[in-house]
Design a protein around this motif. Structure first.
Motif, PDB file in Angstrom:
ATOM      1  N   ASP A 206     111.794  72.883  85.478  1.00 21.93           N
ATOM      2  CA  ASP A 206     112.106  71.570  84.894  1.00 21.93           C
ATOM      3  C   ASP A 206     110.932  70.589  84.953  1.00 21.93           C
ATOM      4  N   LEU A 207     109.925  70.892  85.757  1.00 29.01           N
ATOM      5  CA  LEU A 207     108.770  69.994  85.804  1.00 29.01           C
ATOM      6  C   LEU A 207     108.015  70.012  84.481  1.00 29.01           C
ATOM      7  N   GLY A 208     108.259  71.060  83.674  1.00 26.67           N
ATOM      8  CA  GLY A 208     107.706  71.049  82.318  1.00 26.67           C
ATOM      9  C   GLY A 208     106.437  71.851  82.123  1.00 26.67           C
ATOM     10  N   TYR A 209     105.913  72.435  83.189  1.00 25.67           N
ATOM     11  CA  TYR A 209     104.703  73.264  83.065  1.00 25.67           C
ATOM     12  C   TYR A 209     105.116  74.734  83.019  1.00 25.67           C
ATOM     13  N   PRO A 210     104.260  75.610  82.439  1.00 28.63           N
ATOM     14  CA  PRO A 210     104.557  77.038  82.531  1.00 28.63           C
ATOM     15  C   PRO A 210     104.640  77.444  84.011  1.00 28.63           C
ATOM     16  N   VAL A 211     105.607  78.288  84.336  1.00 29.83           N
ATOM     17  CA  VAL A 211     105.774  78.725  85.733  1.00 29.83           C
ATOM     18  C   VAL A 211     105.449  80.207  85.860  1.00 29.83           C
ATOM     19  N   LEU A 212     104.664  80.525  86.884  1.00 27.53           N
ATOM     20  CA  LEU A 212     104.319  81.909  87.215  1.00 27.53           C
ATOM     21  C   LEU A 212     105.110  82.312  88.454  1.00 27.53           C
ATOM     22  N   LEU A 213     105.624  83.534  88.444  1.00 31.36           N
ATOM     23  CA  LEU A 213     106.389  84.015  89.596  1.00 31.36           C
ATOM     24  C   LEU A 213     105.762  85.303  90.121  1.00 31.36           C
ATOM     25  N   GLY A 214     105.447  85.317  91.427  1.00 28.77           N
ATOM     26  CA  GLY A 214     104.823  86.491  92.032  1.00 28.77           C
ATOM     27  C   GLY A 214     105.643  86.970  93.216  1.00 28.77           C
ATOM     28  N   ALA A 215     106.590  87.869  92.952  1.00 24.91           N
ATOM     29  CA  ALA A 215     107.410  88.390  94.051  1.00 24.91           C
ATOM     30  C   ALA A 215     107.248  89.896  94.192  1.00 24.91           C
ATOM     31  N   SER A 216     106.425  90.486  93.339  1.00 20.40           N
ATOM     32  CA  SER A 216     106.302  91.938  93.268  1.00 20.40           C
ATOM     33  C   SER A 216     106.087  92.588  94.649  1.00 20.40           C
ATOM     34  N   ARG A 217     106.986  93.471  95.011  1.00 23.89           N
ATOM     35  CA  ARG A 217     106.916  94.277  96.245  1.00 23.89           C
ATOM     36  C   ARG A 217     106.890  93.450  97.532  1.00 23.89           C
ATOM     37  N   LYS A 218     107.186  92.161  97.455  1.00 26.66           N
ATOM     38  CA  LYS A 218     107.017  91.321  98.645  1.00 26.66           C
ATOM     39  C   LYS A 218     108.139  91.520  99.653  1.00 26.66           C
ATOM     40  N   SER A 219     107.934  90.932 100.847  1.00 27.88           N
ATOM     41  CA  SER A 219     108.855  91.200 101.949  1.00 27.88           C
ATOM     42  C   SER A 219     110.248  90.640 101.690  1.00 27.88           C
ATOM     43  N   VAL A 220     110.370  89.622 100.832  1.00 29.56           N
ATOM     44  CA  VAL A 220     111.713  89.114 100.528  1.00 29.56           C
ATOM     45  C   VAL A 220     112.559  90.240  99.917  1.00 29.56           C
ATOM     46  N   ILE A 221     111.894  91.141  99.202  1.00 27.84           N
ATOM     47  CA  ILE A 221     112.587  92.295  98.619  1.00 27.84           C
ATOM     48  C   ILE A 221     112.783  93.371  99.684  1.00 27.84           C
ATOM     49  N   GLY A 222     111.722  93.637 100.428  1.00 21.66           N
ATOM     50  CA  GLY A 222     111.804  94.658 101.480  1.00 21.66           C
ATOM     51  C   GLY A 222     112.881  94.344 102.507  1.00 21.66           C
ATOM     52  N   LEU A 223     112.991  93.058 102.877  1.00 18.38           N
ATOM     53  CA  LEU A 223     113.988  92.675 103.887  1.00 18.38           C
ATOM     54  C   LEU A 223     115.403  92.730 103.325  1.00 18.38           C
ATOM     55  N   THR A 224     115.538  92.354 102.067  1.00 18.53           N
ATOM     56  CA  THR A 224     116.870  92.381 101.457  1.00 18.53           C
ATOM     57  C   THR A 224     117.383  93.809 101.344  1.00 18.53           C
ATOM     58  N   LEU A 225     116.496  94.722 100.909  1.00 16.66           N
ATOM     59  CA  LEU A 225     116.922  96.093 100.615  1.00 16.66           C
ATOM     60  C   LEU A 225     116.609  97.061 101.751  1.00 16.66           C
ATOM     61  N   ASP A 226     115.930  96.562 102.771  1.00 13.01           N
ATOM     62  CA  ASP A 226     115.500  97.391 103.897  1.00 13.01           C
ATOM     63  C   ASP A 226     114.683  98.596 103.392  1.00 13.01           C
ATOM     64  N   LEU A 227     113.659  98.278 102.614  1.00 11.83           N
ATOM     65  CA  LEU A 227     112.833  99.330 102.025  1.00 11.83           C
ATOM     66  C   LEU A 227     111.351  99.041 102.261  1.00 11.83           C
ATOM     67  N   PRO A 228     110.548 100.097 102.436  1.00 10.23           N
ATOM     68  CA  PRO A 228     109.099  99.910 102.596  1.00 10.23           C
ATOM     69  C   PRO A 228     108.462  99.515 101.266  1.00 10.23           C
ATOM     70  N   VAL A 229     107.196  99.139 101.362  1.00  6.40           N
ATOM     71  CA  VAL A 229     106.504  98.544 100.222  1.00  6.40           C
ATOM     72  C   VAL A 229     106.473  99.450  98.981  1.00  6.40           C
ATOM     73  N   ASP A 230     106.434 100.750  99.180  1.00  3.59           N
ATOM     74  CA  ASP A 230     106.325 101.659  98.031  1.00  3.59           C
ATOM     75  C   ASP A 230     107.689 101.973  97.399  1.00  3.59           C
ATOM     76  N   ARG A 231     108.755 101.314  97.883  1.00  6.29           N
ATOM     77  CA  ARG A 231     110.072 101.579  97.293  1.00  6.29           C
ATOM     78  C   ARG A 231     110.764 100.283  96.848  1.00  6.29           C
ATOM     79  N   ARG A 232     109.953  99.332  96.432  1.00  4.71           N
ATOM     80  CA  ARG A 232     110.522  98.015  96.088  1.00  4.71           C
ATOM     81  C   ARG A 232     110.516  97.741  94.586  1.00  4.71           C
ATOM     82  N   LEU A 233     110.383  98.787  93.772  1.00  7.19           N
ATOM     83  CA  LEU A 233     110.296  98.577  92.326  1.00  7.19           C
ATOM     84  C   LEU A 233     111.579  97.956  91.770  1.00  7.19           C
TER      85      LEU A 233
END
Ligand code: HH2
Length: 296
Positions: A206-233
Motif C-alpha cells: 500500500d505504500l505504492g512502490y514495487p515490492v520485492l519478496l525474498g523468502a526462498s528456502r528461508k528458515s521461516v519455511i524450514g521451521l514451519t515445515l520442519d524441513l532442511p534447506v534442500d527440501r523447501r521448494l
C-alpha cells in the motif's frame, strides 16, 4: 504501484506489469543454501543462463553471505568474487543484473562493471550508499533490516523504517521512481514476526512502490515445515504465490524454473475470468484433463 516499469541504464526498461522473478546467484563459499556452488565465473555464467532460460527477469549477484552468523567479508574479497562474474554476465546476457551488497565501494564498482540495479539489505542506512544510488539513478532495493528483532508495532515500524530509506534516497537527490521496497524476510525478525509480515504484505504494498519478496528456502519455511534447506521448494512456492496474490511485484528465488511456472499458473487463472464467462471460448483445459462433469 507508482510505476509499472523501472528505468535501467542505457535507456532500457524493466516492465512490472506482471510479477517477475529475480534469480539468485550467490558467488560465495558460504551462502545458506547454495554456498560454494557457483564460485567460478564459468559456473556462475552457466547458472545465470539456466535461470534466464527459465524466465528470470533479473539476476541478483551476491558476494557476501548474510545468513545469521555469517563471516563478514572485506570489500576487496567481495569485489574479487563479484566483478569477474558481473563482467561475464554483462558480456553474455541482456538480462538486468542487480548487485546484492551494502558496501558503497562494491556497489560503485559493480555498476561500472555493468550492474543495473542496487540491492541493499541495509536499506540505504549508509549515507554513502544513498548518495551513490541517487547519483547512479538506478533502481534500488531498499530492504528492511534491524540488528535486533525488537518492535512495539511490527508492521508500523517496518513501514516507517522503509520510508526512512526512501527519504534518505530523496534527500540525496534520488527519485521515487527508483524505489523498490522489501520487507526483509529473515532479517531482524523472529519466526513469528516473519509470518506476521508475510500475512500483512499489503501494508507494505500500500505504500505504492514495487515490492520485492525474498523468502526462498528461508528458515521461516524450514521451521514451519520442519524441513532442511534442500527440501523447501514447496514452501517457497507457496510463499511466492501468496505474495503475488497480495501485490508483490518481484519474487527473489533460488528455484527459478518452478517459481516462474507457479506464477504463470496464477496469471493464467487470473486471466481466465473474461474468456470463460463469454460464449464458452475459455482456454483449453489441457490435453488429458479429466471430464469431471457438471456440479463436481
Ligand atoms: N535475502 C538474502 C540476501 N539478499 N536481498 C533482498 N532484497 N531480499 C532478501 O530477502 C534477501 C536479499 C539472503 O538469502 P541468500 O542470498 O539466499 O543467502 P545468503 O545471504 O546466505 O547468501
Amino acid at each position: 504501484m507508482r510505476s509499472k516499469a523501472l528505468s535501467l541504464p542505457g535507456g532500457r526498461r524493466l516492465l512490472l506489469d506482471r510479477p517477475i522473478v529475480m534469480g539468485i546467484l550467490n558467488v560465495t563459499p558460504d551462502s545458506f543454501s547454495d554456498g560454494g556452488r557457483y564460485t567460478t565465473v564459468e559456473q556462475a555464467l552457466e547458472h545465470a543462463r539456466a535461470m534466464v532460460a527459465c524466465g528470470a527477469a533479473i539476476i541478483d549477484v551476491g558476494g557476501e553471505s548474510t545468513r545469521p552468523g555469517h563471516t563478514p567479508v572485506p570489500a576487496e574479497e567481495e569485489l574479487r568474487r563479484v566483478l569477474p562474474v558481473l563482467r561475464a554476465l554483462r558480456a553474455a546476457l541482456d538480462v538486468p543484473i542487480s548487485i546484492d551488497t551494502s558496501k558503497p565501494v562494491v556497489a560503485e564498482a559493480a555498476l561500472a562493471a555493468g550492474a543495473d540495479i542496487l540491492n541493499d539489505i541495509w536499506g540505504l542506512q549508509d549515507p554513502a550508499m544513498a548518495r551513490l544510488a541517487a547519483e547512479a539513478k538506478v533502481p534500488v532495493v531498499i530492504m528492511h533490516n534491524r540488528r535486533e528483532p525488537e518492535y512495539s508495532d511490527l508492521l508500523g515500524e517496518i513501514r516507517a523504517d522503509l520510508l526512512l530509506g526512501v527519504e534518505r534516497l530523496l534527500q540525496a537527490g534520488g527519485r521515487d521512481e527508483q524505489v523498490i521496497l522489501d520487507p526483509g524476510i529473515g532479517f531482524g525478525k523472529t519466526y513469528a514476526q516473519n509470518l506476521a509480515v508475510l500475512k500483512r504484505l499489503p501494508t507494505i504494498v500500500d505504500l505504492g512502490y514495487p515490492v520485492l519478496l525474498g523468502a526462498s528456502r528461508k528458515s521461516v519455511i524450514g521451521l514451519t515445515l520442519d524441513l532442511p534447506v534442500d527440501r523447501r521448494l514447496a514452501g517457497s512456492l507457496a510463499v511466492a504465490v501468496y505474495g503475488v496474490l497480495r501485490g508483490v511485484a518481484i519474487v527473489r528465488a533460488h528455484d527459478v524454473c518452478e517459481t516462474v511456472q507457479a506464477l504463470k499458473m496464477v496469471a493464467a487463472i487470473e486471466a481466465a475470468d473474461a474468456a470463460a464467462t463469454g460464449a464458452g471460448e475459455g482456454p483449453n483445459p489441457g490435453v488429458g484433463a479429466p471430464d469431471l462433469g457438471i456440479g463436481r
